[in-house]
Design a protein around this motif. Sequence first.
Motif, mmCIF file in Angstrom:
data_model
loop_
_atom_site.group_PDB
_atom_site.id
_atom_site.type_symbol
_atom_site.label_atom_id
_atom_site.label_comp_id
_atom_site.label_asym_id
_atom_site.label_seq_id
_atom_site.Cartn_x
_atom_site.Cartn_y
_atom_site.Cartn_z
ATOM 1 N N SER A 263 45.016 -32.477 68.259
ATOM 2 C CA SER A 263 44.477 -32.517 66.875
ATOM 3 C C SER A 263 43.036 -33.331 66.992
ATOM 4 O O SER A 263 41.929 -33.280 66.150
ATOM 5 N N TYR A 264 42.897 -34.328 68.046
ATOM 6 C CA TYR A 264 41.648 -35.064 68.015
ATOM 7 C C TYR A 264 40.539 -34.230 68.377
ATOM 8 O O TYR A 264 39.334 -34.532 68.333
ATOM 9 N N LEU A 265 40.691 -33.038 68.793
ATOM 10 C CA LEU A 265 39.732 -32.001 69.129
ATOM 11 C C LEU A 265 39.332 -31.305 67.735
ATOM 12 O O LEU A 265 38.220 -30.411 67.721
ATOM 13 N N TYR A 266 39.819 -31.559 66.634
ATOM 14 C CA TYR A 266 39.537 -30.660 65.399
ATOM 15 C C TYR A 266 38.873 -31.680 64.116
ATOM 16 O O TYR A 266 39.289 -31.799 63.289
ATOM 17 N N TRP A 267 37.971 -32.611 64.653
ATOM 18 C CA TRP A 267 37.325 -33.215 63.625
ATOM 19 C C TRP A 267 35.606 -33.035 63.726
ATOM 20 O O TRP A 267 35.344 -32.926 65.200
ATOM 21 N N ARG A 268 34.980 -33.052 62.763
ATOM 22 C CA ARG A 268 33.815 -32.862 62.776
ATOM 23 C C ARG A 268 32.976 -34.000 62.185
ATOM 24 O O ARG A 268 33.442 -34.518 61.144
ATOM 25 N N TRP A 269 31.811 -34.586 62.723
ATOM 26 C CA TRP A 269 30.937 -35.559 61.865
ATOM 27 C C TRP A 269 30.059 -34.953 60.895
ATOM 28 O O TRP A 269 29.521 -33.952 61.040
ATOM 29 N N PHE B 141 23.700 -41.089 61.079
ATOM 30 C CA PHE B 141 24.612 -42.120 61.728
ATOM 31 C C PHE B 141 25.613 -42.688 60.718
ATOM 32 O O PHE B 141 26.132 -43.635 60.769
ATOM 33 N N ASN B 142 25.217 -42.339 59.285
ATOM 34 C CA ASN B 142 26.294 -42.788 58.256
ATOM 35 C C ASN B 142 27.064 -41.558 57.758
ATOM 36 O O ASN B 142 26.252 -40.392 57.452
ATOM 37 N N GLY B 143 28.398 -41.494 57.792
ATOM 38 C CA GLY B 143 29.183 -40.250 57.071
ATOM 39 C C GLY B 143 30.486 -40.463 57.401
ATOM 40 O O GLY B 143 30.907 -41.571 57.741
ATOM 41 N N LYS B 144 31.097 -39.462 57.759
ATOM 42 C CA LYS B 144 32.703 -39.466 58.326
ATOM 43 C C LYS B 144 32.983 -38.320 59.032
ATOM 44 O O LYS B 144 32.520 -37.301 58.946
ATOM 45 N N TRP B 145 34.042 -38.306 59.378
ATOM 46 C CA TRP B 145 34.873 -37.509 60.174
ATOM 47 C C TRP B 145 35.867 -36.641 59.341
ATOM 48 O O TRP B 145 36.379 -37.133 58.564
ATOM 49 N N PHE B 146 35.774 -35.381 59.353
ATOM 50 C CA PHE B 146 36.477 -34.476 58.458
ATOM 51 C C PHE B 146 37.184 -33.461 59.409
ATOM 52 O O PHE B 146 36.695 -33.124 60.569
ATOM 53 N N ARG B 147 38.364 -32.871 59.097
ATOM 54 C CA ARG B 147 39.214 -31.980 59.549
ATOM 55 C C ARG B 147 38.377 -30.736 59.755
ATOM 56 O O ARG B 147 37.754 -30.293 58.658
ATOM 57 N N ASP B 148 38.244 -29.712 60.846
ATOM 58 C CA ASP B 148 37.607 -28.714 60.986
ATOM 59 C C ASP B 148 38.319 -27.578 61.949
ATOM 60 O O ASP B 148 38.945 -28.232 63.101
ATOM 61 N N ARG B 149 38.732 -26.886 61.706
ATOM 62 C CA ARG B 149 39.528 -25.880 62.320
ATOM 63 C C ARG B 149 38.817 -25.068 63.684
ATOM 64 O O ARG B 149 39.174 -24.887 64.762
ATOM 65 N N ARG B 150 37.537 -25.363 63.665
ATOM 66 C CA ARG B 150 36.566 -24.814 64.711
ATOM 67 C C ARG B 150 36.928 -25.871 65.874
ATOM 68 O O ARG B 150 36.735 -27.080 65.586
ATOM 69 N N GLY B 151 37.312 -25.351 67.138
ATOM 70 C CA GLY B 151 37.551 -26.398 68.098
ATOM 71 C C GLY B 151 36.305 -26.813 68.967
ATOM 72 O O GLY B 151 35.157 -26.020 68.671
ATOM 73 N N PRO B 152 36.500 -27.045 70.124
ATOM 74 C CA PRO B 152 35.253 -27.550 70.761
ATOM 75 C C PRO B 152 34.594 -25.981 71.575
ATOM 76 O O PRO B 152 35.124 -25.326 71.460
ATOM 77 N N LEU B 153 33.371 -26.386 72.164
ATOM 78 C CA LEU B 153 32.667 -25.260 72.803
ATOM 79 C C LEU B 153 33.090 -24.892 74.072
ATOM 80 O O LEU B 153 32.759 -23.935 74.687
#
Length: 443
Positions: A128-134, A92-104
Amino acid sequence: MVTFNSFKDQTLFLTKKFLPWTLYILLPFALLRLFFSPLPFLPPPDSNLPHASLLTIPSLSPPPPPPPSSSSDFTAEEAGAKQASISPCDYFNGKWFRDRRGPLYNDTTCSTIKHGRNCIAHGRPDLSYLYWRWKPTQCNLPMFDPQAFLQLLINKHLAFVGDSMARNQLESLLCLLSSASTPNLVFQNGEDSKFRRWIFPSHNLTLSIYWSPFLVKGIEKSSEQNYNKLYLDIVDERWASELGQMDLVVLSIGHWFLLPAVYYEFDSVLGCHYCPGMNHTEIGFYEVLRKAFRTALNNIIERKSAKGEAIDVTVTTFSPSHFEGEWDKAGACPKTKPYRKGEKELEGMDSDMRKVEIEEVEAAKEKAKNYKYEGFRLEALDVTKLALMRPDGHPGPYMNPFPFANGGHNQERVQNDCVHWCLPGPIDTWNEIFLEMVKKWRI
Ligand SMILES: *[C@@H]1O[C@H](CO)[C@@H](O)[C@H](O)[C@H]1NC(C)=O
Ligand SMILES: *[C@@H]1O[C@H](CO)[C@@H](O)[C@H](O)[C@H]1NC(C)=O
Ligand SMILES: *[C@@H]1O[C@H](CO)[C@@H](O)[C@H](O)[C@H]1NC(C)=O
């Protein structure tokens, strides 16, 4: 130490103490009309309504004081530390970062996306809101593995209980799992299908949703009664009576507690929230939320332990909304990127709602220990901070199809949902973390 020199001081103190609550109330007025009401959408109201012009105030107002009885020395940080020492990773602690893999999934592969969450199909232009991972600080969060989830819950019944945020999370999970196996809708009931059940025949997994925005018995506000009634010592039997069938439960509530309400406990009025002219004592909603959780969790522990049945319980913590302007004007939640680390702090009501929930999770764990009830596992799915960082993940105007089709962005009035999450969207991450919790429990 607070002392009062005069009646005036006391009045001032009380006003200050309750002012934030009265401000926060303006927000859900709008929300209720839009999202919590099963009725078809009504035309936008007169823009002179007070809630429309005051909607921005909550975010500008100082954070409310701590709940009146926050005398315990418990802190959320301690809870985090405790958890970290048991589990290999604090998710639960971390950050969102860009990731080219989109949603499932998308609305082609998942047919159950609720109308108001189907942002892509409704013409949302920025994707672009679809391309962030935690990324949790201490570890990596694996992408959701539907086969692993189904495999872990063969022959189990997983129930989501709560308000429309519970439903939002359930619908995300349904889509994530649908990418691997097709569910059958086997039951639906209630206005707006508030009670539904699916079975994944491939694994005999039952997934269900129970509408219960207070977890305790309540009468929701209606056209005849302009406030909610909550019975804080009585669990809502619409879900609790079916606990015997449930193996896992996800509880998710919160936003309905901001609404005007009268609270009952042990057959008498305990107080109210935002009930001018009713001659009840204003008591705010934090301690009420606490009592509702306590009643719900106690009932789970007592009923399941009495039968010697095991149950895994997850409390999804409060999910902040992101209104920056009037709910019915363009640009109510205009951000298209997550907040950067440090850009937005968890504070005020969002923080206090979460704190109550975390504290009640800890209290229920203690209670289960006293009962020597070992079949009970309980964790907070502590998404408040993850959610806070994602102002870009809400439907906004795309709760409706092509909101700007006739008249472009200059359109005066357009309704916005800055509370729920687009599907696919950030809420899929809640379920990725949930899968890690289930793995920890079941492997
Ligand atoms: C939806 O997902 C499927 C499978 O991943 C893909 O083939 C299809 O192009 C996607 N559709 C859209 C509209 O993105
Ligand atoms: C399917 O799962 C339910 C529990 O969710 C169980 O009662 C039932 O016996 C299972 N059916 C089969 C065929 O195993
Ligand atoms: C308000 O409640 C108090 C205490 O119960 C009672 O004495 C008083 O008469 C009530 N006032 C009105 C206007 O009902």
